[in-house]
Design an enzyme around this catalytic site. Sequence first.
Site, PDB file in Angstrom:
ATOM      1  N   CYS A 169      54.322 -31.211 -22.406  1.00 18.68           N
ATOM      2  CA  CYS A 169      53.389 -30.363 -23.159  1.00 18.68           C
ATOM      3  C   CYS A 169      54.021 -29.910 -24.464  1.00 18.68           C
ATOM      4  CB  CYS A 169      52.987 -29.155 -22.340  1.00 18.68           C
ATOM      5  SG  CYS A 169      54.361 -28.058 -22.054  1.00 18.68           S
ATOM      6  N   GLU A 204      44.653 -34.485 -27.296  1.00 14.06           N
ATOM      7  CA  GLU A 204      46.038 -34.589 -26.843  1.00 14.06           C
ATOM      8  C   GLU A 204      46.221 -36.000 -26.274  1.00 14.06           C
ATOM      9  OE1 GLU A 204      47.035 -32.384 -23.256  1.00 14.06           O
ATOM     10  OE2 GLU A 204      49.069 -32.052 -23.989  1.00 14.06           O
ATOM     11  N   ARG A 261      49.895 -35.949  -7.448  1.00 13.34           N
ATOM     12  CA  ARG A 261      50.503 -37.218  -7.856  1.00 13.34           C
ATOM     13  C   ARG A 261      52.027 -37.215  -7.656  1.00 13.34           C
ATOM     14  NH1 ARG A 261      47.164 -38.330 -13.359  1.00 13.34           N
ATOM     15  NH2 ARG A 261      47.261 -36.075 -13.623  1.00 13.34           N
TER      16      ARG A 261
HETATM   17  P1  NAD Z   1      45.703 -31.619 -14.659  1.00 12.39           P
HETATM   18  O1  NAD Z   1      44.938 -30.499 -15.247  1.00 12.39           O
HETATM   19  O2  NAD Z   1      45.008 -32.918 -14.452  1.00 12.39           O
HETATM   20  O3  NAD Z   1      46.278 -31.185 -13.223  1.00 12.39           O
HETATM   21  C1  NAD Z   1      46.935 -29.945 -13.045  1.00 12.39           C
HETATM   22  C2  NAD Z   1      46.558 -29.372 -11.692  1.00 12.39           C
HETATM   23  O4  NAD Z   1      45.165 -29.044 -11.682  1.00 12.39           O
HETATM   24  C3  NAD Z   1      46.790 -30.338 -10.546  1.00 12.39           C
HETATM   25  O5  NAD Z   1      47.376 -29.620  -9.476  1.00 12.39           O
HETATM   26  C4  NAD Z   1      45.404 -30.870 -10.221  1.00 12.39           C
HETATM   27  O6  NAD Z   1      45.240 -31.117  -8.853  1.00 12.39           O
HETATM   28  C5  NAD Z   1      44.467 -29.767 -10.672  1.00 12.39           C
HETATM   29  N1  NAD Z   1      43.243 -30.283 -11.311  1.00 12.39           N
HETATM   30  C6  NAD Z   1      43.112 -31.405 -12.062  1.00 12.39           C
HETATM   31  N2  NAD Z   1      41.854 -31.518 -12.548  1.00 12.39           N
HETATM   32  C7  NAD Z   1      41.187 -30.453 -12.090  1.00 12.39           C
HETATM   33  C8  NAD Z   1      39.841 -29.993 -12.267  1.00 12.39           C
HETATM   34  N3  NAD Z   1      38.962 -30.660 -13.012  1.00 12.39           N
HETATM   35  N4  NAD Z   1      39.499 -28.851 -11.668  1.00 12.39           N
HETATM   36  C9  NAD Z   1      40.385 -28.157 -10.933  1.00 12.39           C
HETATM   37  N5  NAD Z   1      41.657 -28.540 -10.728  1.00 12.39           N
HETATM   38  C10 NAD Z   1      42.058 -29.671 -11.298  1.00 12.39           C
HETATM   39  O7  NAD Z   1      47.020 -31.803 -15.558  1.00 12.39           O
HETATM   40  P2  NAD Z   1      48.097 -32.952 -15.431  1.00 12.39           P
HETATM   41  O8  NAD Z   1      47.511 -34.230 -15.916  1.00 12.39           O
HETATM   42  O9  NAD Z   1      48.737 -32.911 -14.094  1.00 12.39           O
HETATM   43  O10 NAD Z   1      49.186 -32.415 -16.501  1.00 12.39           O
HETATM   44  C11 NAD Z   1      49.135 -32.758 -17.869  1.00 12.39           C
HETATM   45  C12 NAD Z   1      48.570 -31.631 -18.690  1.00 12.39           C
HETATM   46  O11 NAD Z   1      49.309 -30.445 -18.458  1.00 12.39           O
HETATM   47  C13 NAD Z   1      48.681 -31.871 -20.191  1.00 12.39           C
HETATM   48  O12 NAD Z   1      47.499 -31.447 -20.812  1.00 12.39           O
HETATM   49  C14 NAD Z   1      49.853 -31.006 -20.612  1.00 12.39           C
HETATM   50  O13 NAD Z   1      49.845 -30.591 -21.976  1.00 12.39           O
HETATM   51  C15 NAD Z   1      49.678 -29.849 -19.693  1.00 12.39           C
HETATM   52  N6  NAD Z   1      50.911 -29.106 -19.535  1.00 12.39           N
HETATM   53  C16 NAD Z   1      51.009 -27.890 -20.140  1.00 12.39           C
HETATM   54  C17 NAD Z   1      52.169 -27.169 -20.044  1.00 12.39           C
HETATM   55  C18 NAD Z   1      52.305 -25.832 -20.716  1.00 12.39           C
HETATM   56  O14 NAD Z   1      53.202 -25.084 -20.345  1.00 12.39           O
HETATM   57  N7  NAD Z   1      51.452 -25.498 -21.667  1.00 12.39           N
HETATM   58  C19 NAD Z   1      53.253 -27.672 -19.317  1.00 12.39           C
HETATM   59  C20 NAD Z   1      53.115 -28.915 -18.696  1.00 12.39           C
HETATM   60  C21 NAD Z   1      51.932 -29.621 -18.813  1.00 12.39           C
END
Ligand code: NAD
Length: 519
Positions: free
Chosen positions: A304, A404, A200
Amino acid sequence: ALRSVLRTKVHLKAGHLCYSSSSVPTVKLFINGKFVESKSSEWLDIHNPATNEVIGRVPKATQEEMLAAVDSCSRAFRSWSETSVLSRQQIFLRYQQLIKDNIKELAKSITLEQGKTLADAEGDVFRGLQVVEHACSITSLMLGETLPSITKDMDTYTYRLPIGVCAGIAPFNFPAMIPLWMFPMGMVCGNTYLLKPSERVPTCAMLLAKMLQDAGAPDGTLNVIHGQHAAVNFICDHQAIKAISFVGSNQAGEYIYERGSKNGKRVQSNMGAKNHGVVMPDANKENTLNQLVGAAFGAAGQRCMALSTAILVGEARSWLPELVERSKALRVNAGDQPGADVGPLISPQARDRVCSLIQSGVDEGAQLLLDGRNVKVKGYENGNFVGPTIISKVTPGMKCYTEEIFGPVLIVLEADSLDDAIHLVNNNPYGNGTAIFTTNGATARKYTHEVDVGQVGVNVPIPVPLPMFSFTGSRGSFRGDTNFYGKQGIQFYTQIKTITSQWKAEDATLKSPAVTMPT
Ligand code: NAD
């Protein structure tokens, strides 16, 4: 030559770097030092979250392209892992300067694709830059250990060595900072790196890749692929990849942790959160309310470490009306508009999800004190905006508490005592961050000691550690055993070789085989 690199600004126009000249701009892959157009037949649209206009397209890299990227990493590892630590350090010293010089351009690309305000986007780059600066002290960070004379004429010492090809899978919410948690730490240790940015918000990662190349990183040391599930599965399964750093949702993170670990890889997986801010009645009211509002609604709650849950203890309950007033005063607008405090959510789906979680709170009996669902932003009527929202009288069984929300929504619970507040926090499955607001040292000490959360702030709402420490989310917010950056980041990206050597004087040479364990 060094001076000219330091002074030259990289030409960062997105059109020049990542997009083709066709009418539908496309993001390139970065393979073996070249920005190449994907041959994929599958592409995803990239939207400006403030308008929902399509501003580019990103490919789902083909199997052939992903193989080429990982093969490039494998080939480059042979020489990169033998490059002197001082040379690697010099590249990252140049890199940190290039990032600094181009912080505004990077921020613009973040605001365009991710939506956050320009000032916040600069913060996104800056917090990543700090990790690069930290990586520059690799000459100290990678030191091994020695113990001379463990027995007569025998010394033991250790080397910290790179592990091979490493991979990073990044989320949408920090397009600069999170990729910068990943490849600089991995590469400065002598590993090569395969990055998959969020589909995205891919452009910022491409700009960062270009700058790293300009800083002198050899071809193949960093490769960037794009895609979704197929790219993630590829990373989890390819046997040349030795370690995976993931940041994102629990759904993806737990899956990647399991699949990657099964395939024998190290995996560190930072995931979702529900961060509680405990407000004691003795807290500095002015400071606390401002901290709460900033940490709940900054970046539209898409952090996060957003402080998304307040627990008002005792008399602090009476501060609610003022909390609402301050939240109302925030300006909701497109991230590039002057004075914007709260930008749009990443997608219409995210907006719908946040709105339905707000409604679930109402349906389950909570009280909606401030409702941002019908916010209108002049000139940006199609954007994914939700204004600051406050839901009080929330109880732990409600859906808006158990999930969340990841939007500009602050939910408020009440507690009679500090013990009750600690009980609530410790019973929530997540353990990313928490904060207590108090002027009493003993209260703060008790909280920091008894709360079971990995990152704790005392009068600090978003206690993300600087990179000389590590990002230590715990429990449901983390899988793995070594965290991102800091000393733990170095451990994650290195393996230890221990050498025990004996150099005896000629006259002390063994005269017969020693067949028993030495004592
Ligand atoms: P997401 O899990 O949708 O995507 C993250 C990555 O995983 C992307 O590159 C995406 O292509 C891939 N992905 C997405 N769904 C997938 C699936 N089902 N199987 C395999 N790969 C998949 O997360 P997002 O919406 O981009 O980010 C938001 C989330 O990230 C929130 O839950 C937030 O709390 C978390 N986050 C955590 C931290 C931390 O350090 N703990 C930091 C930033 C964000």
